[in-house]
Design a protein around this motif. Sequence first.
Motif, short mmCIF file in Angstrom:
data_model
loop_
_atom_site.label_atom_id
_atom_site.label_comp_id
_atom_site.label_asym_id
_atom_site.label_seq_id
_atom_site.Cartn_x
_atom_site.Cartn_y
_atom_site.Cartn_z
N UNK A 324 0.82 -1.21 0.00
CA UNK A 324 0.00 0.00 0.00
C UNK A 324 0.86 1.26 0.00
N UNK A 325 0.37 2.29 -0.63
CA UNK A 325 1.02 3.61 -0.60
C UNK A 325 -0.08 4.65 -0.88
N UNK A 326 -0.40 5.43 0.06
CA UNK A 326 0.18 5.57 1.39
C UNK A 326 -0.39 4.52 2.34
N UNK A 327 0.50 3.76 2.98
CA UNK A 327 0.04 2.73 3.89
C UNK A 327 -0.78 3.27 5.04
N UNK A 328 -0.41 4.46 5.54
CA UNK A 328 -1.12 5.05 6.67
C UNK A 328 -2.53 5.48 6.27
N UNK A 329 -2.65 6.14 5.12
CA UNK A 329 -3.97 6.60 4.67
C UNK A 329 -4.87 5.43 4.32
N UNK A 330 -4.31 4.45 3.58
CA UNK A 330 -5.10 3.26 3.22
C UNK A 330 -5.50 2.49 4.48
N UNK A 331 -4.55 2.36 5.43
CA UNK A 331 -4.85 1.65 6.67
C UNK A 331 -5.93 2.34 7.48
N UNK A 332 -5.87 3.68 7.53
CA UNK A 332 -6.89 4.43 8.26
C UNK A 332 -8.26 4.23 7.62
N UNK A 333 -8.31 4.28 6.30
CA UNK A 333 -9.58 4.10 5.58
C UNK A 333 -10.15 2.70 5.83
N UNK A 334 -9.30 1.69 5.73
CA UNK A 334 -9.76 0.32 5.95
C UNK A 334 -10.27 0.13 7.38
N UNK A 335 -9.58 0.76 8.33
CA UNK A 335 -10.02 0.65 9.72
C UNK A 335 -11.40 1.28 9.91
N UNK A 336 -11.61 2.42 9.25
CA UNK A 336 -12.91 3.09 9.35
C UNK A 336 -14.00 2.25 8.70
N UNK A 337 -13.69 1.63 7.55
CA UNK A 337 -14.68 0.79 6.89
C UNK A 337 -15.00 -0.45 7.72
N UNK A 338 -13.96 -1.03 8.34
CA UNK A 338 -14.20 -2.20 9.19
C UNK A 338 -15.05 -1.82 10.39
N UNK A 339 -14.79 -0.65 10.94
CA UNK A 339 -15.56 -0.19 12.09
C UNK A 339 -17.01 0.09 11.72
N UNK A 340 -17.21 0.65 10.49
CA UNK A 340 -18.58 0.97 10.05
C UNK A 340 -19.44 -0.28 9.89
N UNK A 341 -18.78 -1.41 9.59
CA UNK A 341 -19.54 -2.64 9.38
C UNK A 341 -19.66 -3.48 10.65
N UNK A 342 -19.16 -2.93 11.78
CA UNK A 342 -19.25 -3.65 13.05
C UNK A 342 -20.10 -2.86 14.04
N UNK A 343 -20.23 -3.37 15.23
CA UNK A 343 -21.00 -2.69 16.27
C UNK A 343 -20.14 -1.85 17.18
N UNK A 344 -18.84 -1.74 16.85
CA UNK A 344 -17.95 -0.96 17.71
C UNK A 344 -18.31 0.52 17.64
N UNK A 345 -18.34 1.22 18.79
CA UNK A 345 -18.71 2.63 18.79
C UNK A 345 -17.64 3.54 18.22
N UNK A 346 -16.39 3.13 18.26
CA UNK A 346 -15.31 3.97 17.75
C UNK A 346 -14.18 3.08 17.28
N UNK A 347 -13.25 3.67 16.55
CA UNK A 347 -12.15 2.88 16.01
C UNK A 347 -10.84 3.32 16.61
N UNK A 348 -10.04 2.35 17.01
CA UNK A 348 -8.67 2.60 17.45
C UNK A 348 -7.80 1.54 16.79
N UNK A 349 -6.85 1.99 15.97
CA UNK A 349 -6.03 1.02 15.26
C UNK A 349 -5.22 0.15 16.21
N UNK A 350 -4.98 0.65 17.42
CA UNK A 350 -4.24 -0.13 18.38
C UNK A 350 -4.95 -1.41 18.77
N UNK A 351 -6.26 -1.49 18.52
CA UNK A 351 -7.02 -2.69 18.85
C UNK A 351 -7.00 -3.70 17.72
N UNK A 352 -6.45 -3.31 16.57
CA UNK A 352 -6.41 -4.18 15.40
C UNK A 352 -5.26 -5.16 15.54
#
Length: 487
Positions: A324-352
């Motif tokens: 990925x490039x930018x790995x940080x931006x792509x990673x942030x987007x994927x984390x947000x998409x994963x969070x949107x499809x779950x019941x988690x109230x917020x996203x923290x990449x540290x929990x991934x």
Amino acid sequence: MIGLCVCFGLLLQASSSSGFLFAAPTAKVQSTAQTTLFSSAAGAGAFSDEDIETAFFSIDVQATGSIPRSAFADALADLGVEMPESQTNELFDKYDADNGGSIDLEEFKSLMKDPSMSGLRPSRDVKYAMDMFKRYDADGSGEIDKTEFRAIAKEMQADARRRNLISVAAAAIGATIVADYSQEYQWIQKTFRSLYIEEKAEEAQQSAFPTALLSGDLDETIAKTLNRRGFTPENTIFAHSVCSDEVNNKDEQLVALMVNRWQEGFSLGGLAGLPFAGKSGFRAFLHHVPDNGKLLVMFAPHVGIDDRGVVGALQRDGQTKVSNACGAAVGAYKALMANASSDKPSVKLGDDKDTDLFDPQLNTIVGLLEPRLAGIDKAQDPISFVTYQMYAIVRDLVDDCIAQTPDVWDNANEVAIVGGIMVNRRVGGDFFQPLSFETRVKDGSPNGIVIDLFGEAFEKKPELSGVLGSEEAVTALYDRSGKRAKL
């Protein structure tokens, strides 16, 4: 030797990993004036066979071994000969000895003895390119095979070692040698680019980043614009806020070119190009400015495009896999998409499970990106959309660093800011999509007088409604009065 090795370094990037052959060079030399392979010269003598072959292979752009009637007029123009269509047809018929509908090399040799070709001599640039090719085409086949390639690779390795030594010496003599090398590299990169571009990557770039410029062209455009305003290496200090990814720090690409031109560079950026150095870092940069001098800040998130035309992907040097490039931006987007499809109230990449527990920069990027994703479902490509949003985030943060540093005008009389998106490519050089260029002049107010330089430097802004999905998304991108990113 430097120019020779760099040129073939660029040509070799066109090859695949196995079973490759190189055809004779067919690129035409680009210049600001009319491009010709031959130039007028008083008293020019007869052409040698080598001169004629140089010209022929340069205008045989399809490498077919012949020039068809449909391309003959353009070929003559490239030779520096302009004539009416009727005369062009007469000349073609005269030297198409076998009536085959094309001019081959032997017929071309006869053509070059025609009186209409007198007073011409071969272009030095094109002859130089052919001489380089012939040097390594050991068997004279018109192609470079694997055995001949080894000789090129060996000399490239030796040249890399020599360049390190030259760079050290150049530091003691005003970097003159490095400057010459850089200019030579940029010329070769542009001249021979058509030989090795990745077509799908090129198409994707033109679609998502329609007015992107090669790094060398952007560097030169910025310098010319600012030189007219009195910016010089002596009175200007340069800072950049770009992602810490190593792909953004290659020799002969934008950061290195600008640091070389302005003679030093202060790094403000962290992951995704956000100025994580913060106000303290900006203040340290500010206090290094020459007396009554000027600041220049370039900021940009980055994005890769691989040979398949996938935006957000890049094959890095030494790796067979695509990352990925930018790995940080792509990673942030994927984390947000994963969070949107779950019941988690917020996203923290540290929990991934795929990220480290201590990841403050990435968690910050997630928090800033989340409110900017409205409308992404209408976008041409989600990663392109995310990259443009990252530009707006970095812009707002850089703005705040300047606006919230009270003593900025105690140290500088002008602050120029260039913003856009860096586009990383595996071959052919990196690009930069300019999106903003302004300067702020000291006038007693906190922000100074803002002067927009974009039109002067780049003319029109890119058309982005197709990329972002709507005119509303474009308006929101450029809007600096609404919600702003805050660290």
